[in-house]
Write an enzyme that holds these catalytic residues in place. Structure first.
Site, PDB file in Angstrom:
ATOM      1  N   GLY A 128     -10.334   0.224  12.706  1.00  0.00           N
ATOM      2  CA  GLY A 128      -9.769   0.710  13.957  1.00  0.00           C
ATOM      3  C   GLY A 128     -10.776   1.043  15.036  1.00  0.00           C
ATOM      4  CB  ILE A 129     -13.545   3.482  15.208  1.00  0.00           C
ATOM      5  CG1 ILE A 129     -12.573   4.671  15.187  1.00  0.00           C
ATOM      6  CG2 ILE A 129     -14.742   3.786  16.097  1.00  0.00           C
ATOM      7  CD1 ILE A 129     -13.147   5.929  14.558  1.00  0.00           C
TER       8      ILE A 129
ATOM      9  CG  HIS B 166     -12.852   1.895   3.473  1.00  0.00           C
ATOM     10  ND1 HIS B 166     -13.714   2.867   3.955  1.00  0.00           N
ATOM     11  CD2 HIS B 166     -11.593   2.370   3.705  1.00  0.00           C
ATOM     12  CE1 HIS B 166     -13.011   3.866   4.450  1.00  0.00           C
ATOM     13  NE2 HIS B 166     -11.723   3.595   4.309  1.00  0.00           N
TER      14      HIS B 166
ATOM     15  N   GLY C 121     -10.930   7.023   8.500  1.00  0.00           N
ATOM     16  CA  GLY C 121     -11.807   7.092   7.341  1.00  0.00           C
ATOM     17  C   GLY C 121     -12.823   5.977   7.511  1.00  0.00           C
TER      18      GLY C 121
ATOM     19  NE  ARG D  69      -6.307   5.970  19.638  1.00  0.00           N
ATOM     20  CZ  ARG D  69      -5.110   5.554  19.226  1.00  0.00           C
ATOM     21  NH1 ARG D  69      -4.658   4.375  19.609  1.00  0.00           N
ATOM     22  NH2 ARG D  69      -4.357   6.324  18.449  1.00  0.00           N
TER      23      ARG D  69
ATOM     24  NE  ARG E 205      -6.319   1.253   0.139  1.00  0.00           N
ATOM     25  CZ  ARG E 205      -6.391   2.367   0.861  1.00  0.00           C
ATOM     26  NH1 ARG E 205      -5.287   2.907   1.346  1.00  0.00           N
ATOM     27  NH2 ARG E 205      -7.546   2.949   1.088  1.00  0.00           N
TER      28      ARG E 205
ATOM     29  CG  ASN F  75      -1.867   1.185   1.250  1.00  0.00           C
ATOM     30  OD1 ASN F  75      -1.854   2.028   0.355  1.00  0.00           O
ATOM     31  ND2 ASN F  75      -2.701   1.261   2.265  1.00  0.00           N
TER      32      ASN F  75
ATOM     33  CE  LYS G 117      -0.466  -1.333   7.081  1.00  0.00           C
ATOM     34  NZ  LYS G 117      -1.832  -0.962   7.508  1.00  0.00           N
TER      35      LYS G 117
ATOM     36  CD  GLU H   5     -10.618  -4.567  13.427  1.00  0.00           C
ATOM     37  OE1 GLU H   5      -9.569  -4.813  14.076  1.00  0.00           O
ATOM     38  OE2 GLU H   5     -10.658  -4.530  12.185  1.00  0.00           O
TER      39      GLU H   5
ATOM     40  CD  GLU I  19      -8.401  -2.325   3.947  1.00  0.00           C
ATOM     41  OE1 GLU I  19      -8.878  -1.589   3.081  1.00  0.00           O
ATOM     42  OE2 GLU I  19      -7.823  -1.908   4.969  1.00  0.00           O
TER      43      GLU I  19
ATOM     44  NE  ARG J  23     -11.135  11.719   4.736  1.00  0.00           N
ATOM     45  CZ  ARG J  23     -10.663  10.503   4.525  1.00  0.00           C
ATOM     46  NH1 ARG J  23     -11.455   9.447   4.729  1.00  0.00           N
ATOM     47  NH2 ARG J  23      -9.424  10.321   4.121  1.00  0.00           N
TER      48      ARG J  23
END
Length: 398
Positions: A328-329, A178, A209, A282, A89, A8, A15, A331, A384, A238
């Site tokens: 992230g959020i 996504h 995102g 967070r 990606r 990515n 990454k 999970e 992903e 956003r």
């Protein structure tokens, strides 16, 4: 067995993950950050170990060299010839791509033509592709598009009610994002509803995102993100969907130029804009727990927007068998999940176990819903990279 890389490339980062396929065993993973700076950061993880170093990283080509050298130095591979395929990606595939494809001159041309729809992302993906092509000239590479999974939407779901000529001439429509994550989650989630005939799911990929997708029998029916990642639900920084007149009025009244305002709607809005605290959810959650009024408002607004889309997609699907939380959020944030679930409970008959909700975090998978809930609710960690590796293996090597 074959070694396959999932990559990515961002505007200032690379990454990566190296897999042994088809076993899908992760051999190593890592990231090169701050490309273009003298204090670039290279992190690699392998066999339970981690190494991080700071060094100059002038460009993406050099970043790829660092990754290759690092894998050899750590004895993860003996030489580059062991890598048999690379999957990249790509954020924006437009209406050209409904599945992953080999990189060739036509793929490059089309991805390049879509840069205006994803200026930071697509340009970086092309840079990454050429960097890996130079480092691994004989290795086949594929492009895996975030938008591909959403190509099954009907015109009523992807068109905007603007003059039709704009959709035709400028390709203005809903593309979503996504998609690789939503596809992975829809496949994993089927095990939770084996008795369902139509496999109706609402998948909530909630990270910094975020997007929500309605899936029926493994196909995308509708998705929340729009022409760009600015559309859909409210996110960390956003706005998500809003009255277009807001932008016009701000432009007219603030005295700010178009680019400044556009960047504010992308980077200083959402949870950050409403709370005034941070673009890290967070920190907003922590402040809300302490009673910070604007943080509480931001969390309530976020929960309402997520609930609105879940309700909308419940209607679009004609019901729902399963709601999935991920990313992230999704999970890792019991508070955010609760903010959404509390707002759909009465209308949709959703019931969840608050104790379970507080324990399913940090990579755990499992039910949130109670046995008497009319819709099952689960948390599934997304992956992903493994989808990219699968496509690279299937297209190039199988």
């Amino acid at each position: 067995m074959a070694k396959v890389m999932a990559v990515n490339c961002g505007s200032s980062s690379v990454k990566f993950k190296l897999y042994e396929m088809p076993e899908e065993k992760v051999l190593c993973s890592g990231i090169v950050e701050r490309i273009g700076h003298d204090d670039g950061i290279f992190t690699i993880k392998w066999d339970g170990q981690k190494d991080t170093k700071t060094l100059p990283v002038p460009d993406h080509g050099y970043a790829v060299e660092i990754v290759a050298k690092g894998m050899i130095e750590k004895n993860i591979i003996a030489h580059l010839d062991e890598i048999k395929a690379v999957g990249h990606r790509v954020v924006q595939g437009g209406s050209y791509f409904s599945h992953s494809v080999l990189w060739d001159d036509d793929t490059v041309k089309k991805v390049e033509s879509l840069i205006p729809l994803a200026p930071l992302h697509n340009k970086a993906h092309l840079t990454g592709y050429f960097a890996f092509k130079k480092a691994l000239p004989k290795v086949p590479q594929i492009a895996v598009f975030d938008t591909a999974f959403h190509q099954t939407m009907e015109p009523e779901d992807y068109l905007y009610p603007i003059p039709y000529e704009y959709a035709e001439k400028y390709h203005i429509r809903r593309y979503g994002a996504h998609g690789t994550s939503h596809k992975y989650l829809s496949e994993v989630a089927e095990k939770y509803i084996p008795e369902s005939k139509d496999k109706k799911m609402i998948i909530c990929h909630l990270g910094s995102g975020a997007s929500i997708t309605a899936v029926k029998n493994g196909k995308c029916i509708a998705t929340s993100m729009g022409l760009t990642p600015l559309g859909g639900i409210m996110m960390n920084s956003r706005t998500g969907d809003m009255d277009p007149s807001v932008y016009y009025q701000l432009l007219a009244m603030s005295g700010k130029d178009n680019e400044t305002l556009f960047q504010e709607l992308n980077k200083k809005s959402g949870l950050y804009g409403v709370s005034g605290i941070s673009n890290d959810s967070r920190e907003v959650e922590d402040a809300a727990r302490e009673g910070h009024p604007r943080a509480v408002l931001a969390m309530n607004l976020w929960g309402r927007r997520v609930a609105d889309f879940i309700g909308q997609y419940y209607v679009r699907l004609g019901g729902c068998d399963l709601i999935v939380f991920s990313a992230g959020i999704g999970e890792n944030s019991p508070d955010c999940r609760e903010a959404a679930l509390d707002r759909i409970g009465e209308a949709l008959g959703v019931k969840y176990d608050k104790e379970l909700n507080n324990t399913i975090i940090r990579g755990k998978e499992g039910y949130l819903s109670t046995p008497d809930s009319k819709i099952k609710v689960v948390v599934i960690p997304t992956d992903e990279e493994v989808m990219i590796a699968r496509d690279a293996y299937n297209i190039c090597l199988k």
